[in-house]
Design a protein around this motif. Sequence first.
Motif, PDB file in Angstrom:
ATOM      1  N   GLY A   1      -2.815  -5.575 -11.173  1.00  0.00           N
ATOM      2  CA  GLY A   1      -3.236  -4.565 -12.134  1.00  0.00           C
ATOM      3  C   GLY A   1      -2.843  -3.169 -11.687  1.00  0.00           C
ATOM      4  N   TRP A   2      -3.042  -2.878 -10.399  1.00  0.00           N
ATOM      5  CA  TRP A   2      -2.618  -1.572  -9.877  1.00  0.00           C
ATOM      6  C   TRP A   2      -1.123  -1.375 -10.076  1.00  0.00           C
ATOM      7  N   LEU A   3      -0.359  -2.423  -9.820  1.00  0.00           N
ATOM      8  CA  LEU A   3       1.100  -2.324  -9.895  1.00  0.00           C
ATOM      9  C   LEU A   3       1.616  -2.341 -11.325  1.00  0.00           C
ATOM     10  N   GLY A   4       0.757  -2.760 -12.282  1.00  0.00           N
ATOM     11  CA  GLY A   4       1.217  -2.936 -13.653  1.00  0.00           C
ATOM     12  C   GLY A   4       2.243  -4.048 -13.742  1.00  0.00           C
ATOM     13  N   MET A   5       1.971  -5.173 -13.057  1.00  0.00           N
ATOM     14  CA  MET A   5       2.975  -6.213 -12.857  1.00  0.00           C
ATOM     15  C   MET A   5       2.402  -7.578 -13.227  1.00  0.00           C
ATOM     16  N   ASP A   6       3.205  -8.402 -13.896  1.00  0.00           N
ATOM     17  CA  ASP A   6       2.758  -9.755 -14.192  1.00  0.00           C
ATOM     18  C   ASP A   6       3.042 -10.683 -13.013  1.00  0.00           C
ATOM     19  N   ARG A   7       2.484 -11.898 -13.071  1.00  0.00           N
ATOM     20  CA  ARG A   7       2.636 -12.836 -11.956  1.00  0.00           C
ATOM     21  C   ARG A   7       4.093 -13.243 -11.743  1.00  0.00           C
ATOM     22  N   GLU A   8       4.852 -13.411 -12.805  1.00  0.00           N
ATOM     23  CA  GLU A   8       6.247 -13.831 -12.659  1.00  0.00           C
ATOM     24  C   GLU A   8       7.038 -12.826 -11.832  1.00  0.00           C
ATOM     25  N   THR A   9       6.858 -11.550 -12.138  1.00  0.00           N
ATOM     26  CA  THR A   9       7.556 -10.515 -11.375  1.00  0.00           C
ATOM     27  C   THR A   9       7.030 -10.448  -9.950  1.00  0.00           C
ATOM     28  N   PHE A  10       5.713 -10.506  -9.807  1.00  0.00           N
ATOM     29  CA  PHE A  10       5.079 -10.375  -8.496  1.00  0.00           C
ATOM     30  C   PHE A  10       5.584 -11.434  -7.523  1.00  0.00           C
ATOM     31  N   TYR A  11       5.795 -12.648  -8.002  1.00  0.00           N
ATOM     32  CA  TYR A  11       6.227 -13.746  -7.126  1.00  0.00           C
ATOM     33  C   TYR A  11       7.740 -13.982  -7.152  1.00  0.00           C
ATOM     34  N   ASP A  12       8.497 -13.043  -7.668  1.00  0.00           N
ATOM     35  CA  ASP A  12       9.956 -13.132  -7.626  1.00  0.00           C
ATOM     36  C   ASP A  12      10.422 -12.580  -6.284  1.00  0.00           C
ATOM     37  N   SER A  13      10.584 -13.455  -5.305  1.00  0.00           N
ATOM     38  CA  SER A  13      10.899 -12.993  -3.959  1.00  0.00           C
ATOM     39  C   SER A  13      12.309 -12.431  -3.833  1.00  0.00           C
ATOM     40  N   SER A  14      13.145 -12.595  -4.849  1.00  0.00           N
ATOM     41  CA  SER A  14      14.449 -11.934  -4.796  1.00  0.00           C
ATOM     42  C   SER A  14      14.296 -10.420  -4.871  1.00  0.00           C
ATOM     43  N   ARG A  15      13.140  -9.978  -5.406  1.00  0.00           N
ATOM     44  CA  ARG A  15      12.879  -8.548  -5.537  1.00  0.00           C
ATOM     45  C   ARG A  15      11.722  -8.064  -4.670  1.00  0.00           C
ATOM     46  N   ILE A  16      10.720  -8.912  -4.453  1.00  0.00           N
ATOM     47  CA  ILE A  16       9.497  -8.499  -3.783  1.00  0.00           C
ATOM     48  C   ILE A  16       9.181  -9.472  -2.651  1.00  0.00           C
ATOM     49  N   ALA A  17       9.067  -8.955  -1.442  1.00  0.00           N
ATOM     50  CA  ALA A  17       8.631  -9.759  -0.300  1.00  0.00           C
ATOM     51  C   ALA A  17       7.156  -9.480  -0.040  1.00  0.00           C
ATOM     52  N   ILE A  18       6.427 -10.519   0.368  1.00  0.00           N
ATOM     53  CA  ILE A  18       5.015 -10.387   0.720  1.00  0.00           C
ATOM     54  C   ILE A  18       4.863 -10.920   2.140  1.00  0.00           C
ATOM     55  N   LEU A  19       4.494 -10.025   3.049  1.00  0.00           N
ATOM     56  CA  LEU A  19       4.442 -10.381   4.470  1.00  0.00           C
ATOM     57  C   LEU A  19       3.162  -9.801   5.072  1.00  0.00           C
TER      58      LEU A  19
ATOM     59  N   PHE B   1      -1.910 -13.777  -2.351  1.00  0.00           N
ATOM     60  CA  PHE B   1      -2.647 -13.047  -3.391  1.00  0.00           C
ATOM     61  C   PHE B   1      -2.925 -13.903  -4.625  1.00  0.00           C
ATOM     62  N   ASN B   2      -3.123 -15.184  -4.409  1.00  0.00           N
ATOM     63  CA  ASN B   2      -3.428 -16.090  -5.510  1.00  0.00           C
ATOM     64  C   ASN B   2      -4.946 -16.168  -5.683  1.00  0.00           C
ATOM     65  N   ASP B   3      -5.555 -15.011  -5.912  1.00  0.00           N
ATOM     66  CA  ASP B   3      -7.010 -14.917  -5.982  1.00  0.00           C
ATOM     67  C   ASP B   3      -7.375 -13.637  -6.730  1.00  0.00           C
ATOM     68  N   ALA B   4      -8.666 -13.298  -6.731  1.00  0.00           N
ATOM     69  CA  ALA B   4      -9.113 -12.117  -7.472  1.00  0.00           C
ATOM     70  C   ALA B   4      -8.514 -10.835  -6.912  1.00  0.00           C
ATOM     71  N   SER B   5      -8.309 -10.768  -5.593  1.00  0.00           N
ATOM     72  CA  SER B   5      -7.692  -9.565  -5.027  1.00  0.00           C
ATOM     73  C   SER B   5      -6.254  -9.418  -5.512  1.00  0.00           C
ATOM     74  N   GLY B   6      -5.570 -10.530  -5.713  1.00  0.00           N
ATOM     75  CA  GLY B   6      -4.222 -10.475  -6.262  1.00  0.00           C
ATOM     76  C   GLY B   6      -4.215  -9.977  -7.690  1.00  0.00           C
ATOM     77  N   ASP B   7      -5.212 -10.402  -8.469  1.00  0.00           N
ATOM     78  CA  ASP B   7      -5.306  -9.907  -9.845  1.00  0.00           C
ATOM     79  C   ASP B   7      -5.492  -8.385  -9.847  1.00  0.00           C
ATOM     80  N   ARG B   8      -6.346  -7.899  -8.951  1.00  0.00           N
ATOM     81  CA  ARG B   8      -6.568  -6.452  -8.880  1.00  0.00           C
ATOM     82  C   ARG B   8      -5.301  -5.731  -8.444  1.00  0.00           C
ATOM     83  N   LEU B   9      -4.609  -6.267  -7.430  1.00  0.00           N
ATOM     84  CA  LEU B   9      -3.384  -5.623  -6.949  1.00  0.00           C
ATOM     85  C   LEU B   9      -2.321  -5.610  -8.043  1.00  0.00           C
TER      86      LEU B   9
END
Length: 210
Positions: free
Chosen positions: A72-90, A62-70
């Motif tokens: 935004g939906w989540l109300g989440m900054d990039r640091e939190t989004f890519y913290d894999s200790s809390r969030i997995a992306i599969l 999600f390192n693109d415009a779709s990631g920015d939109r997602l």
Amino acid sequence: MTDRARAADDLTALVAQVRACRICADSLPLGPRPVLHVSPTARLLIASQAPGTRVHETGISFNDASGDRLRGWLGMDRETFYDSSRIAILPMGLCYPGRMPKGGDRPPRPECAPLWREKLLACMPDITLTLLVGSYAQAAVLGPGRVEDRVRDFRAYLPRYFPLPHPSWRTGAWERRNPWFTAEVLPALRAAIAPLLAPSRQVTTPPQRA
């Protein structure tokens, strides 16, 4: 060795196998580059479609415009989004599948999810909520159905799943035609993920980088 440390070792070994996978190399126009972000301590899972070209280039989901939109939906900054200790992306397909003749990305390669997905999920026992982003993730988990119907009826899938549309550029017009998404779905989405984001001090596997 603790169970948690053993799970982390097992996941690290499995991710190494995934990133070395070449099973559908001949069908991938840009070659294999599996992209995933996983950890044995993650509690929130984002199940998506497949990498696009920008994600393939950088190795970051999600390192693109779709990631920015997602985000935004989540109300989440990039640091939190890519913290894999809390969030997995599969994603359902881990490599960029190429373009359709008339435009748009091809579906995820059919070999990928059956080969790797359940093995990876078995190494992430703390997953509490899965965001099913787009039609391919929803069809794989929930079976046939319309994305809009599922998103509108999101409460029927809680607490285990939360269906979302794919956050492509086309979704902007869809959001404007469906104000209930912003008014009803997004506040519920943010409320559902908030309890899952408490920081973890456990060991994680880092995301792939360019």
